[in-house]
Design a protein around this motif. Structure first.
Motif, PDB file in Angstrom:
ATOM      1  N   ASN A  95      16.263  48.191  16.981  1.00  0.00           N
ATOM      2  CA  ASN A  95      15.139  48.072  17.893  1.00  0.00           C
ATOM      3  C   ASN A  95      15.187  46.916  18.884  1.00  0.00           C
ATOM      4  N   GLY A  96      16.167  46.028  18.773  1.00  0.00           N
ATOM      5  CA  GLY A  96      16.246  44.881  19.665  1.00  0.00           C
ATOM      6  C   GLY A  96      16.246  45.275  21.133  1.00  0.00           C
ATOM      7  N   TYR A  97      16.915  46.373  21.428  1.00  0.00           N
ATOM      8  CA  TYR A  97      17.015  46.804  22.823  1.00  0.00           C
ATOM      9  C   TYR A  97      15.659  47.222  23.379  1.00  0.00           C
ATOM     10  N   LYS A  98      14.770  47.645  22.486  1.00  0.00           N
ATOM     11  CA  LYS A  98      13.434  48.058  22.955  1.00  0.00           C
ATOM     12  C   LYS A  98      12.655  46.862  23.490  1.00  0.00           C
ATOM     13  N   ARG A  99      12.768  45.724  22.770  1.00  0.00           N
ATOM     14  CA  ARG A  99      12.079  44.520  23.248  1.00  0.00           C
ATOM     15  C   ARG A  99      12.629  44.098  24.597  1.00  0.00           C
ATOM     16  N   LYS A 100      13.975  44.212  24.711  1.00  0.00           N
ATOM     17  CA  LYS A 100      14.621  43.853  25.964  1.00  0.00           C
ATOM     18  C   LYS A 100      14.120  44.759  27.110  1.00  0.00           C
ATOM     19  N   MET A 147      13.035  31.518  20.734  1.00  0.00           N
ATOM     20  CA  MET A 147      13.124  32.435  21.877  1.00  0.00           C
ATOM     21  C   MET A 147      13.475  31.683  23.148  1.00  0.00           C
ATOM     22  N   ASP A 188      23.915  48.635  21.226  1.00  0.00           N
ATOM     23  CA  ASP A 188      22.487  48.278  21.258  1.00  0.00           C
ATOM     24  C   ASP A 188      21.659  49.357  20.565  1.00  0.00           C
TER      25      ASP A 188
END
Lengths: 216, 242
Positions: free
Chosen positions: A70-75, A1, A65
């Motif tokens: 779900n990557g965008y949710k973490r962002k 990360m 996205d």
């Protein structure tokens, strides 16, 4: 990360946008320039894509996205957690492909994270919206609340006229002798009688003191 | 010595107030709120066509074309300004225009004016929600009411105003500055009499009206405000007051 560095809290000058470096060759930036917005590039914006002169920042969520998962949710969560003094906007691409996910995205962005969501059809619309935000800083905002310092006297007068049997003339007479609502409320029927008939004096007193039945 | 009453809605359900003007355009929406979302929907006479979903939040519903029409700006600005005086939070549901049967749906043409309207609304802290249909708008209203309920701001006062005096008290509370319909309902329920409210402390007004501290302070000051007899005298000739 990647390491979380403290994002730059740069407020661009009027007419400018600070853009994350990765947007350098995008169509969004091209059409922003076309709209007369000047661009400053910056590597240290953190999660945000753009900083605007009115102390707001933008995160752009693309159709890709959304469809990719779900990557965008973490962002978005990281974006929200930055704890900046900027107003945080989220531009969401709402297209034929991403449309079916829109309501879920909206629930997440607005209800779960409490951020502001603005849908756009793509980068061109996004650039038009951003340039309106940028140029809007120089104009008066019609929705800004005018802190109206309204005279209280007419409001007090209007309230006194809510008492059954009291019209404008009686209300004015009452206020000349009991100039505040509290003083009027706490006047006894005997206090009121010199200025009103006995019946009206009683009526005024009981209006204030009669139980509003449902109350405890 | 103010005790606050319990919610009129059955457990798990939320309460939403609707202005009478919303009825003609919103039958479908209200049916949906009642049947699908089990919301208690109460129609009352507000000062504009909006919904109240909590003690502090009002919701207006606009079609996208409505928001995009330049001739509506003045009215929209006035509406938003007046709601800002009555509520801590204002939300606008922007609903996609319906296509009439037989009409081909035209893509919405976004204008600079439309974008500047959105920018202005967002800037003043108005919350925007986006809806594709009446059903979705109903869902959003119910979600907002549930969220506000979880935050302890839900409408928790009996909605029926029984008896003539109670009705008069409600009207009087509504003519206090920046008091919305839910505040007025709360006050008519939680104070024994109008005099009880008038002689209450700021804390008790805040608690009994279920309102913010600053609103309670403004009411407290207003009730003690001494009218300038000069102004009152000139107003007799109709110069100050209408």
């Amino acid at each position: 990360m990647e390491a979380e560095t403290a994002p730059l809290n740069a407020v661009p000058p009027y007419g400018h946008v600070v853009s994350s470096d990765k947007w350098r060759n995008s169509s969004l930036i091209h059409s922003l320039k076309g709209g007369g917005v000047k661009i400053l590039y910056e590597n240290e914006l953190g999660v945000a894509d753009f900083h605007l002169p009115n102390r707001s920042c933008v995160l752009y969520v693309s159709e890709y996205d959304i469809i990719a998962g779900n990557g965008y949710k973490r962002k978005l969560v990281r974006y929200r957690n930055v704890g900046t003094s900027f107003q945080q906007l989220v531009l969401v691409e709402n297209t034929r492909l991403s449309e079916q996910y829109f309501s879920a995205v909206q629930k997440f962005v607005v209800f779960d994270l409490g951020l502001t969501l603005l849908p756009v059809s793509g980068q061109t619309e996004a650039s038009q919206l951003i340039s309106q935000i940028v140029h809007g800083e120089g104009r008066e905002n019609p929705f800004r609340r005018s802190s109206s310092s309204r005279l209280l006297d007419p409001q007090v007068l209007a309230l006194v006229q809510q008492i059954p049997g009291v019209g404008k003339v009686k209300a004015l007479t009452l206020l000349q002798h009991f100039p505040s609502i509290q003083q009027l409320c706490n006047a006894s029927p005997v206090d009121l009688e010199p200025f009103m008939g006995q019946a009206v004096a009683q009526q005024i007193h009981s209006f204030f003191h009669k139980s509003t039945a449902a109350g405890p | 010595d103010v005790s606050v009453t319990e919610s009129p809605a059955p457990p798990g359900s939320v309460c939403i107030l609707v202005d009478t003007r919303c009825i003609s355009s919103g039958v479908e929406l209200m049916t949906c709120l009642r049947q699908r979302h089990r919301a208690t929907v109460h129609v009352c006479s507000l000062d504009g066509s909006y919904f109240i979903v909590s003690n502090r939040m009002a919701v207006e519903r606009h079609s996208q074309s409505d928001l995009a029409a330049i001739q509506n700006r003045k009215r929209l600005a006035e509406r938003v300004n007046s709601l800002q005086g009555l509520f801590e939070r204002i939300c606008l549901i922007v609903e996609k225009d319906r296509t009439k049967p037989g009409e081909t749906s035209r893509p919405f043409q976004r204008t600079r004016y439309y974008d500047s309207t959105l920018a202005g609304l967002v800037r003043t802290g108005v919350r925007l929600l986006w809806s594709h249909s009446t059903e979705e708008s109903a869902g959003l209203l119910a979600d907002l009411a549930r969220l506000e309920h979880r935050k302890g701001q839900g409408i928790a006062v009996p909605l029926e105003v029984k008896g003539q005096h109670m009705q008069q008290a409600l009207q009087m509370y509504l003519s206090l500055p920046s008091v919305n319909y839910v505040h007025a309902l709360n006050m008519s329920q939680n104070f024994r009499s109008i005099a009880h409210l008038i002689n209450s402390s700021i804390e008790d007004i805040e608690k009994g009206g279920c309102m913010s501290r600053s609103r309670a302070e403004a009411i407290y000051r207003f009730l003690r405000y001494s009218c300038d007899s000069f102004l009152m005298n000139t107003s007799k000739t109709g110069k100050i007051c209408q």
